[in-house]
Design an enzyme around this catalytic site. Structure first.
Site, PDB file in Angstrom:
ATOM      1  N   TYR A 130       0.510  -1.391  -0.161  1.00  0.00           N
ATOM      2  CA  TYR A 130      -0.190   0.191  -0.200  1.00  0.00           C
ATOM      3  C   TYR A 130       1.152   1.125   0.353  1.00  0.00           C
ATOM      4  O   TYR A 130      -0.012   2.339  -0.396  1.00  0.00           O
ATOM      5  CB  TYR A 130      -1.042   0.125   1.163  1.00  0.00           C
ATOM      6  CG  TYR A 130      -2.733   0.540   1.060  1.00  0.00           C
ATOM      7  CD1 TYR A 130      -3.567   0.672  -0.078  1.00  0.00           C
ATOM      8  CD2 TYR A 130      -2.465   1.743   2.137  1.00  0.00           C
ATOM      9  CE1 TYR A 130      -4.024   1.145  -0.217  1.00  0.00           C
ATOM     10  CE2 TYR A 130      -3.642   2.662   1.331  1.00  0.00           C
ATOM     11  CZ  TYR A 130      -4.206   2.349   0.825  1.00  0.00           C
ATOM     12  OH  TYR A 130      -5.568   3.108   0.551  1.00  0.00           O
ATOM     13  N   LYS A 143      -3.846   7.815   3.614  1.00  0.00           N
ATOM     14  CA  LYS A 143      -5.413   7.742   4.011  1.00  0.00           C
ATOM     15  C   LYS A 143      -5.261   8.156   5.437  1.00  0.00           C
ATOM     16  O   LYS A 143      -6.388   8.440   5.904  1.00  0.00           O
ATOM     17  CB  LYS A 143      -5.697   6.400   4.173  1.00  0.00           C
ATOM     18  CG  LYS A 143      -5.777   6.382   2.056  1.00  0.00           C
ATOM     19  CD  LYS A 143      -6.694   6.705   1.515  1.00  0.00           C
ATOM     20  CE  LYS A 143      -6.959   6.120   0.254  1.00  0.00           C
ATOM     21  NZ  LYS A 143      -8.446   7.175  -0.602  1.00  0.00           N
TER      22      LYS A 143
END
Length: 260
Positions: A161, A168
């Protein structure tokens, strides 16, 4: 003796949905759920190329407005909210489902990410939500609800990720601070954290198919969620039945996030 109260769901609610790219988009699942509950929709598309995919979906949903929106352009942001004000005079729900990072930065580890790529990812994926909230809040004259889309990689390390994890995490923190600042106006703000989904945006992640397979085995419900699971969660949270919920990061992932 208690008086039984019933609430309309979203009949007549004015909803702005940003981030539909195609019929696999999380934002499309949300738009469809809002529409099923009676909302009127304004839908945006990112650029002329994407309009060809988004316009048929907007037509099928009976959207009142279809507007261009490149979130890096202040003039287009202004134009969207000005048009909503002219057409509806108010806004009840804002849904932000937009994330982007340069491919070279997304596919390398965090240590290899460039300052420019990190800044761009933060601007498009996080601060654009703040910019939208600033413009949406004055239109939420009777209160409202704002949503943005996160992922479990914001709170735990998810392999591959990469730089999107910190981005995020900033997005989730922004949602909490916006919930605090906008609460006195009756505006609720949530980050939604779906489990892994097959979307065009996710396809840019390295080994994403492995992540999907792992999630399906680890989830207590033993199945992946889909875009409509996310949509119905948002639709519920936009109703009066969730009127005392704000500032949450809500997982819609068949329980994957509880597993070690």
């Amino acid at each position: 003796m208690t008086t039984e109260r019933t609430y309309p769901l979203l009949e007549g609610a004015k909803v702005l949905v940003c981030g539909i790219a195609n019929d696999q988009s999380i934002a499309y699942g949300c738009a469809k759920a809002f529409r099923e509950l009676g909302a009127e929709l304004a839908i945006t598309y990112a650029n002329p190329k994407s309009k060809a995919y988004v316009e048929p979906l907007a037509d099928a949903l009976g959207a009142s407005l279809l507007l261009p929106l490149d979130v890096t352009r202040s003039d287009e942001l202004d134009a969207v909210f000005e048009q909503i004000n002219r057409t509806w005079g108010r806004l009840d729900v804002l849904l932000h489902s937009i994330a982007w990072a340069p491919k070279s930065d997304l596919q390398g580890g965090l240590l290899e990410s460039s300052a420019e790529g990190f800044a761009k990812a933060m601007d498009v994926s996080c601060h654009s939500f703040v910019r939208m909230a600033r413009r949406a809040a004055p239109l939420m004259v009777d209160g409202g609800t704002m949503f943005t889309m996160s992922f479990h990689g914001a709170n735990k390390v998810v392999e591959h990720y990469n730089l999107m994890g910190p981005v995020k995490a900033a997005l989730e923190a922004s949602a909490r601070y916006l919930a605090h600042e906008l609460g006195p106006q009756g505006i609720r703000v949530h980050a939604i954290s779906p489990g892994p989904l097959k979307t065009r945006a996710a396809s840019g992640l390295t080994d994403f198919d492995e992540l999907l397979e792992s999630a399906s085995h680890r989830a207590p419900l033993r199945e992946l969620v889909d875009i409509f699971d996310v949509g119905y969660t948002c639709a519920f949270l936009a109703t009066q039945y969730a009127r005392r919920l704000s500032g949450e990061t809500l997982y819609v992932d068949s329980g994957v996030h509880i597993m070690g």
